[in-house]
Design a protein around this motif. Structure first.
Motif, mmCIF file in Angstrom:
data_model
loop_
_atom_site.group_PDB
_atom_site.id
_atom_site.type_symbol
_atom_site.label_atom_id
_atom_site.label_comp_id
_atom_site.label_asym_id
_atom_site.label_seq_id
_atom_site.Cartn_x
_atom_site.Cartn_y
_atom_site.Cartn_z
ATOM 1 N N SER A 89 0.504 -0.862 -0.391
ATOM 2 C CA SER A 89 -0.181 0.495 0.172
ATOM 3 C C SER A 89 0.767 1.675 0.047
ATOM 4 O O SER A 89 0.320 1.791 -0.607
ATOM 5 N N VAL A 90 2.089 1.380 0.536
ATOM 6 C CA VAL A 90 3.254 2.213 0.395
ATOM 7 C C VAL A 90 4.045 2.062 -0.497
ATOM 8 O O VAL A 90 4.315 2.792 -1.945
ATOM 9 N N PRO A 126 -5.304 -0.180 -6.682
ATOM 10 C CA PRO A 126 -5.855 -1.492 -6.047
ATOM 11 C C PRO A 126 -7.027 -1.189 -6.162
ATOM 12 O O PRO A 126 -7.421 -0.367 -4.509
ATOM 13 N N ASP A 127 -8.080 -1.442 -6.613
ATOM 14 C CA ASP A 127 -9.643 -1.386 -6.085
ATOM 15 C C ASP A 127 -10.035 -2.696 -5.657
ATOM 16 O O ASP A 127 -10.155 -3.205 -6.413
ATOM 17 N N GLU A 151 -4.406 -3.553 1.785
ATOM 18 C CA GLU A 151 -3.679 -2.421 1.064
ATOM 19 C C GLU A 151 -4.750 -1.591 0.053
ATOM 20 O O GLU A 151 -3.879 -1.243 0.036
ATOM 21 N N GLY A 152 -5.836 -2.519 -0.133
ATOM 22 C CA GLY A 152 -6.857 -1.339 -0.646
ATOM 23 C C GLY A 152 -7.394 -0.215 0.085
ATOM 24 O O GLY A 152 -7.826 0.957 -0.409
ATOM 25 N N ASP A 156 -4.742 4.584 -0.988
ATOM 26 C CA ASP A 156 -5.298 5.773 -1.742
ATOM 27 C C ASP A 156 -4.984 6.689 -1.126
ATOM 28 O O ASP A 156 -4.081 7.378 -1.960
ATOM 29 N N ALA A 157 -4.604 7.028 -0.460
ATOM 30 C CA ALA A 157 -3.604 7.907 1.057
ATOM 31 C C ALA A 157 -2.160 8.016 0.216
ATOM 32 O O ALA A 157 -2.443 8.937 0.206
ATOM 33 N N THR A 158 -1.860 6.697 0.191
ATOM 34 C CA THR A 158 -0.449 7.052 -0.576
ATOM 35 C C THR A 158 -0.509 7.930 -1.991
ATOM 36 O O THR A 158 0.644 8.835 -2.260
#
Length: 540
Positions: A89-90, A126-127, A151-152, A156-158
């Motif tokens: 995620s980051v 990814p969504d 992860e999803g 988004d913030a990253t």
């Protein structure tokens, strides 16, 4: 567009969502992918078309969807797999943005690094809606579901922070690596703080009132409060929504009554159903807009840009997952908790194919300004829009429709017998705890006329314990298929028949004037709860 046209479009969209979900159930295809194709088909027809407004999507659509997903996520599962979640995620988002940016700067004529990084940031997150829908249906192991959810929720913030920095550089506002890093840390830390603050406020409100309608109202406004508060103080509103949802969902069982939780869950299920359907229909309808902007580009430029975008998204993810598994085992445990273990080859394959992109990608890329600070058009904005749409289309339709066959082919799914055994063991433990508390209360009772109530309740709990034990015994010799149990099949038919007969009698009494509608609704509500509690066709 007048009001009547808007109403017609909304009604058509709702009808399309309902029909598409029915088609998806019959065919086994993921509803998001089918809805996207329906949206494309609708966009090709003559007539009005809905265009994506990024600010509306980011303010009114993304917060409730993220909040609902966070409420139903496993905070323990994310914590146990924190290393992999942070990596995806980051770090993977940053790597995707930089690699796409470098590819554009090197191989796309006239493209700048900043514009390429902006595109990379938009297509990086990814969504998980499509992957999770399929994963739950085919029975993916809980660990993989937690990884996909985690992860999803956090990527988004990253992506949006990186996009903001890259867009500023592309429009002439300047770029500094240290400034960008500081901005990223500030946005993340501030988003976490705002999310925890909102969660604490909601917890206080829940102590103040347990009225289901009040809690519903609080729940509905929570994601918007968290998002707007975060954006107002210039931190990550998206991360604030996610942290608030995770904290509230983790503590919800202790602070919300059963009646309130049933109602709140039902409301959020409806919101998810409508918003997700609208979102994927909206994605498909953007095709004419993104295609029109390619008129002044050479075919070779479009092909190269498309190949870089799609290639990085499809190839970097599996390579990243493979490489990160070679990190020292002690680092796995240190960052991921006791449950953090290296992914197997099958898990890497499934996670690699779970990277479907969605509306956040299009909403992000649409936020790119039309002009720079100098008044010139934003560099290659139309090309970036097309590449982002193509990535969404390839991953959502291509990967989304093939995800279930892939999971089935590799044989990676949770053992239903283990799941059933775990749940019945937990039911037994909870029933024993209730029986122990009942015994404690009886020892301290002062009224002799309570003996009958204690005896009746004890008999009910002991009957449940006996039923759970018989379910566990029926699972002892099972392999990976839960056997059909005639006892539960018969119970299902009998209970359903009795409830149907009771409902018909209530309706008859209403029709002959012996039961007012207000009383009918109360009694129907009781029957509905009994129907929800009917035994499943397989003991779970």
């Amino acid at each position: 567009m007048d009001v009547s046209t808007v109403l017609v479009l909304v009604l058509a969209a709702v009808a399309a969502i309902v029909v598409t979900h029915r088609v998806a159930e019959r065919t086994g295809l993921p509803a998001p992918a089918v809805l996207t194709v329906v949206g494309i088909c609708y966009a090709l027809l003559p007539g009005p078309n809905a265009e994506l407004d990024p600010h509306v999507v980011l303010t009114l659509v993304i917060p409730p969807l993220l909040y609902s997903a966070a409420l139903n996520s496993s905070l323990r599962g994310i914590r146990d797999n924190l290393r992999t979640v942070i990596s995806l995620s980051v770090l993977l988002v940053l790597a995707t943005a930089l690699l796409v940016g470098a590819g554009f700067a090197l191989f796309v004529t006239g493209a700048t690094l900043a514009a390429g990084v902006a595109l990379g940031a938009a297509i990086a997150p990814p969504d998980p809606v499509a992957a999770l829908a399929v994963g739950r249906k085919v029975g993916l192991p809980p660990r993989l579901l937690s990884l996909i959810q985690g992860e999803g929720l956090l990527n988004d913030a990253t992506a949006l922070t990186v996009l903001t920095v890259a867009a500023s550089a592309a429009t002439g506002s300047g770029f500094s690596a240290w400034s960008a890093l500081g901005r990223f840390i500030e946005a993340a830390a501030g988003g976490v703080a705002v999310g925890l603050l909102v969660a604490y406020a909601v917890r206080w409100l829940r102590r103040w009132s347990q009225e289901p309608l009040v809690l519903n109202a609080v729940s509905l406004v929570t994601p918007f409060v968290a998002y707007l508060l975060g954006e107002e103080i210039h931190v990550s509103g998206v991360l604030a929504v996610v942290i608030a949802g995770l904290a509230i969902g983790h503590q919800g069982s202790r602070s919300v009554s059963g009646a309130s939780r049933l109602q709140v869950n039902a409301v959020w299920q409806l919101i998810d159903f409508i918003l997700e359907g609208m979102v994927f229909l909206l994605i498909g309808q953007q095709l004419p807009t993104v295609v029109r902007g390619l008129d002044h580009y050479d075919v070779s430029t479009v092909v190269i840009a498309s190949a870089i975008s799609v290639g990085v998204v499809l190839l970097l993810r599996p390579l990243w997952l493979l490489v990160t598994q070679f990190m020292p085992r002690r680092l796995h445990a240190r960052l991921g908790g006791e449950g953090s273990e290296r992914l197997t080859a099958r898990e890497v394959l499934v996670l690699s194919w779970a990277g479907t992109r969605g509306v956040i990608t299009l909403a992000a890329i649409y936020t790119l300004p039309l002009v720079t600070d100098s008044g010139a058009p934003f560099p290659d904005r139309d090309l970036l829009l097309f590449c982002a749409f193509l990535v969404v289309l390839v991953t959502l339709v291509g990967q989304g429709t093939t995800f279930a066959p892939l999971v089935t082919a590799v044989g990676l799914r949770a053992n239903p017998v283990d799941q059933a055994r775990l749940r019945n063991e937990a039911r037994s433990a909870a029933a024993r705890a209730g029986l122990d508390r009942l015994n404690e209360l009886q020892e301290t009772k002062h009224e002799a006329d309570e003996d009958e109530a204690f005896a009746a309740l004890r008999a009910q709990i002991e009957n449940r314990l006996d039923r759970y034990q018989r379910r566990l015994e029926s699972l002892e010799d099972a392999d990976d298929v839960i056997p059909t149990n005639p006892e539960y099949e018969a119970a299902l038919r009998l209970h359903a028949a009795v409830i149907d007969a009771e409902r018909e009698e209530l309706l008859r009494l209403r029709e002959i004037g012996q039961l007012p509608d207000s009383s009918l609704r109360v009694l129907e509500h009781e029957l509905d709860h009994r129907e929800v509690l009917l035994p499943q066709r397989h003991p779970r």
